[in-house]
Scaffold this motif. Structure first.
Motif, PDB file in Angstrom:
ATOM      1  N   LEU A 179       0.829  -1.211   0.000  1.00 16.72           N
ATOM      2  CA  LEU A 179       0.000   0.000   0.000  1.00 16.72           C
ATOM      3  C   LEU A 179       0.861   1.258   0.000  1.00 16.72           C
ATOM      4  O   LEU A 179       1.961   1.270   0.570  1.00 16.72           O
ATOM      5  N   TYR A 180       0.349   2.295  -0.606  1.00 16.57           N
ATOM      6  CA  TYR A 180       0.938   3.633  -0.554  1.00 16.57           C
ATOM      7  C   TYR A 180      -0.136   4.549   0.022  1.00 16.57           C
ATOM      8  O   TYR A 180      -1.100   4.908  -0.648  1.00 16.57           O
ATOM      9  N   ILE A 181       0.006   4.877   1.311  1.00 22.84           N
ATOM     10  CA  ILE A 181      -1.048   5.583   2.036  1.00 22.84           C
ATOM     11  C   ILE A 181      -0.676   7.046   2.210  1.00 22.84           C
ATOM     12  O   ILE A 181       0.386   7.376   2.750  1.00 22.84           O
ATOM     13  N   ILE A 182      -1.568   7.918   1.772  1.00 20.68           N
ATOM     14  CA  ILE A 182      -1.404   9.359   1.943  1.00 20.68           C
ATOM     15  C   ILE A 182      -2.403   9.823   2.998  1.00 20.68           C
ATOM     16  O   ILE A 182      -3.580   9.446   2.953  1.00 20.68           O
ATOM     17  N   CYS A 183      -1.937  10.619   3.940  1.00 21.72           N
ATOM     18  CA  CYS A 183      -2.839  11.223   4.925  1.00 21.72           C
ATOM     19  C   CYS A 183      -2.536  12.712   4.973  1.00 21.72           C
ATOM     20  O   CYS A 183      -1.428  13.116   5.356  1.00 21.72           O
ATOM     21  N   ALA A 184      -3.491  13.531   4.550  1.00 21.47           N
ATOM     22  CA  ALA A 184      -3.309  14.981   4.494  1.00 21.47           C
ATOM     23  C   ALA A 184      -3.969  15.642   5.697  1.00 21.47           C
ATOM     24  O   ALA A 184      -4.941  15.124   6.261  1.00 21.47           O
ATOM     25  N   GLU A 185      -3.430  16.781   6.079  1.00 22.86           N
ATOM     26  CA  GLU A 185      -3.979  17.566   7.180  1.00 22.86           C
ATOM     27  C   GLU A 185      -4.865  18.666   6.594  1.00 22.86           C
ATOM     28  O   GLU A 185      -4.396  19.479   5.792  1.00 22.86           O
ATOM     29  N   PRO A 243      -7.289  21.951   5.813  1.00 22.48           N
ATOM     30  CA  PRO A 243      -6.937  23.374   5.948  1.00 22.48           C
ATOM     31  C   PRO A 243      -7.093  23.892   7.377  1.00 22.48           C
ATOM     32  O   PRO A 243      -8.126  23.691   8.020  1.00 22.48           O
ATOM     33  N   GLY A 244      -6.040  24.536   7.874  1.00 24.56           N
ATOM     34  CA  GLY A 244      -6.088  25.138   9.196  1.00 24.56           C
ATOM     35  C   GLY A 244      -5.807  24.188  10.333  1.00 24.56           C
ATOM     36  O   GLY A 244      -5.813  24.596  11.494  1.00 24.56           O
ATOM     37  N   THR A 245      -5.555  22.906  10.040  1.00 25.18           N
ATOM     38  CA  THR A 245      -5.161  21.957  11.083  1.00 25.18           C
ATOM     39  C   THR A 245      -3.747  21.474  10.785  1.00 25.18           C
ATOM     40  O   THR A 245      -3.324  21.427   9.629  1.00 25.18           O
ATOM     41  N   GLY A 246      -3.036  21.119  11.851  1.00 22.16           N
ATOM     42  CA  GLY A 246      -1.669  20.669  11.659  1.00 22.16           C
ATOM     43  C   GLY A 246      -0.822  21.730  10.994  1.00 22.16           C
ATOM     44  O   GLY A 246      -0.840  22.895  11.369  1.00 22.16           O
ATOM     45  N   ARG A 247      -0.108  21.335   9.964  1.00 17.48           N
ATOM     46  CA  ARG A 247       0.776  22.262   9.250  1.00 17.48           C
ATOM     47  C   ARG A 247       0.172  22.804   7.960  1.00 17.48           C
ATOM     48  O   ARG A 247       0.856  23.431   7.161  1.00 17.48           O
ATOM     49  N   SER A 248      -1.105  22.543   7.707  1.00 15.26           N
ATOM     50  CA  SER A 248      -1.762  23.025   6.486  1.00 15.26           C
ATOM     51  C   SER A 248      -2.297  24.437   6.676  1.00 15.26           C
ATOM     52  O   SER A 248      -2.880  24.757   7.722  1.00 15.26           O
ATOM     53  N   ASP A 249      -2.096  25.274   5.659  1.00 14.39           N
ATOM     54  CA  ASP A 249      -2.615  26.642   5.712  1.00 14.39           C
ATOM     55  C   ASP A 249      -4.138  26.630   5.666  1.00 14.39           C
ATOM     56  O   ASP A 249      -4.743  25.767   5.016  1.00 14.39           O
ATOM     57  N   PRO A 250      -4.783  27.600   6.312  1.00 17.16           N
ATOM     58  CA  PRO A 250      -6.253  27.609   6.356  1.00 17.16           C
ATOM     59  C   PRO A 250      -6.873  28.152   5.075  1.00 17.16           C
ATOM     60  O   PRO A 250      -6.213  28.826   4.274  1.00 17.16           O
ATOM     61  N   ARG A 251      -8.124  27.834   4.881  1.00 19.58           N
ATOM     62  CA  ARG A 251      -8.976  28.487   3.878  1.00 19.58           C
ATOM     63  C   ARG A 251      -9.837  29.507   4.604  1.00 19.58           C
ATOM     64  O   ARG A 251     -10.265  29.272   5.722  1.00 19.58           O
ATOM     65  N   GLN A 252     -10.088  30.613   3.971  1.00 21.27           N
ATOM     66  CA  GLN A 252     -10.934  31.633   4.605  1.00 21.27           C
ATOM     67  C   GLN A 252     -12.342  31.110   4.836  1.00 21.27           C
ATOM     68  O   GLN A 252     -12.901  31.265   5.913  1.00 21.27           O
TER      69      GLN A 252
END
Length: 561
Positions: free
Chosen positions: A324-330, A332-341
């Motif tokens: 498996l190749y598992i991607i887990c994204a954070e 917007p606005g959580t963890g290290r991801s920039d937020p969306r307005q």
């Protein structure tokens, strides 16, 4: 105060309760009753929010955490810095020059040299340096880490990084977290002294610490004197201040923890792959981790609310074993991801599709947990025929659900129901959680959440799960609480999703003892049949933790038909 006993029904009472819990976190269950009595959005709620002070996020919304970074060459010279690093150093300690750091207090040169030697001689991924400030004897602390162990997002925009061998990292704000392993390695504290320091940082008095540690008051006094001597401090207030300074960096440095894999869930953070960043078309950063074999079957993990890209210990190797190749994204606005307005399910799905395309993934299998279910469905809808099978484990429908009599014996479920009804209060509540987040506090909440007997039994046999939950919550709130709060408000205000392009086969799993959801409620909300409905005996909403290998095996299994 019992959660079922409502206080005076007004918004001001809720704000007063938030302040009370900020001072004494052990009273957190009073929040449940206060939210239950709070009104829905309106002028009274707006007025209460206008009077709320002191619980705002420490980190600014958007952008990188304001940490000071100074890059050092192998010889100890300065080869680069960011503006925060220069400012925090100049404010407190001296001058940044191209040939090195010129301290106002000469003794700091010796401290820096000692830290460089200790870093070179030890296996630690960072050491703590104690500097003496310019105008008085109050200490100031910083981390020194090899460049290879410094998170890439900290140094990516700093000129000279290609010539650096180490980074000196200064805290810019005070938060609540800890990195006790590094404190022990840097100052030689014993485990008993470290446990005492942790309790003092959490606000306990010496007497309360002695009672909590089940030792005499005289013993903790002796331990405190030893801590003072080893850390070069004189007063308890200095110790608390020093620990707060060090805590400000821990969330950002967690990916640089020593590569030691413990045989428990507590080892998840140390063994996790590094956090990576995808730059979206509008310039925002989308943070993610990649587990397993990049040539393997592509999967997207969609974490629950207040979660991050940190997956349970052993995921990377198990994914490799299963192909498996598992991607887990954070999100917007959580963890290290920039937020969306203005976040929306469609917009967040668009971000995930952009990451999917950038990684060159074609057909993708998806698994989601609890509040992540709706985001996974929106992503699968956006992918259309590229979405393969979709697993929803312990899924929570969107929209506000009515309270039931049975909810009163499950405090966490009751709180979620009430927060969905009074969504205006989610922001200050999450800000409070972030401000007071500690392992001790998470242990209390996790025990409360295990209101089903089977969940309580599971936690007693796997106490290290609490450390894992604390770590991914710390990551989720490392940049602020607004992203997670907006996400919960979005879920509360969206009764149903429009999914015209959803073609993936959907499987639904629930623990038989889950007090917060059921297949019947999920299927009614989804409004379409599912390929599989599985009810797992002997577990409640800790289904994903207890049956993590089964979830990965499901992702790896061949599709039927």
């Amino acid at each position: 105060m019992s959660p079922s006993v409502a206080p005076k029904a007004d918004a001001a009472q809720l704000i007063e309760t938030i302040y009370a819990v900020a001072a004494r976190p052990e009273r957190w269950e009073e929040i449940i009753a206060a939210v239950g009595a709070a009104p829905q959005a309106g002028p009274e709620a707006d007025a209460a929010l206008a009077n709320l002070r002191g619980l705002e996020d420490d980190a600014p919304s958007g952008g990188k955490p304001d940490l000071g970074v100074i890059l050092l060459s192998p010889a100890g010279g300065v080869v680069g810095w960011n503006s925060a690093g220069e400012a925090v150093f100049r404010d407190r300690l001296g001058v940044v020059e191209s040939r090195g750091l010129r301290f106002f207090n000469p003794s700091n040169h010796e401290a820096l040299a000692h830290a460089r030697a200790r870093l070179a001689d030890s296996r630690a991924s960072q050491v703590i340096v104690k500097f003496v400030q310019a105008e008085d004897d109050d200490p100031h602390f910083a981390y020194m880490a090899p460049l290879s162990a410094t998170p890439a997002q900290m140094i990516i925009d700093i000129p000279g990084a290609d010539r650096a061998s180490a980074a000196l990292i200064f805290p810019a704000v005070e938060t609540t977290d800890h990195l006790w392993r590094t404190i022990r390695e840097s100052f030689g504290l014993t485990p008993a002294e470290t446990r005492l320091a942790a309790r003092l940082k959490d606000g306990l008095t010496l007497k309360e610490s002695a009672e909590d540690l089940n030792v005499s008051l005289n013993t903790v006094r002796n331990q405190l004197r030893a801590v003072f001597e080893k850390m070069g401090l004189n007063r308890q207030s200095e110790l608390v201040r020093a620990l707060a300074q060090l805590s400000a960096l821990s969330s950002s440095l967690q990916s640089a923890a020593p590569a030691t894999v413990a045989a428990t869930e507590a080892g998840a953070l140390a063994s996790a792959p590094p956090v990576l960043t995808h730059r979206l078309p509008d310039g925002r950063a989308l943070a993610y981790r990649a587990y397993g074999d990049s040539a393997g079957r592509a999967c997207m993990m969609v974490h629950q609310g207040l979660g991050s890209s940190l997956l349970p210990r052993g995921t990377d190797q198990l994914a490799r074993d299963l192909g498996l190749y598992i991607i887990c994204a954070e999100r917007p606005g959580t963890g290290r991801s920039d937020p969306r307005q203005e976040p929306s399910f469609a917009a967040i799905a668009e971000d995930l599709v952009g990451l999917t395309d950038a990684l060159g993934l074609d057909r993708v299998r998806i698994a989601a947990f609890m509040n992540g279910a709706a985001f996974a469905l929106a992503y699968a809808n956006a992918l259309g025929p590229r979405a393969g099978r979709l697993l929803l484990a312990s899924a929570r429908p969107t929209g506000a659900e009515p309270e039931t009599e049975g909810d009163r014996s499950h405090p966490i479920i009751l709180l979620r129901r009430r927060m969905a009804r009074s969504a205006w209060a989610v922001g200050p509540l999450y800000a409070l959680l972030r401000r007071r987040l500690s392992l001790r506090q998470v242990e209390t909440m996790v025990r409360t959440a295990a209101s089903a007997p089977s969940d309580g039994a599971y936690l007693r046999s796997h106490p290290d799960v609490t450390t894992y939950i604390y770590d991914y919550m710390s990551e989720a709130l490392s940049r602020g609480s607004k992203g997670a709060a907006r996400e919960l408000v979005l879920c509360a205000n969206t009764p149903r999703l429009d999914l015209p392009r959803l073609s993936a086969s959907v499987s639904v799993w629930y623990g038989a003892d889950d007090p917060g959801g059921s297949p019947e409620r999920m299927l009614a909300w989804l409004g379409r049949p599912c390929a599989e409905v599985r009810v797992v005996q002997g577990v409640g909403h800790y289904l994903a933790h207890k049956h993590w290998p089964d979830i990965l095996a499901w992702l790896a299994a061949d599709e039927v038909g």
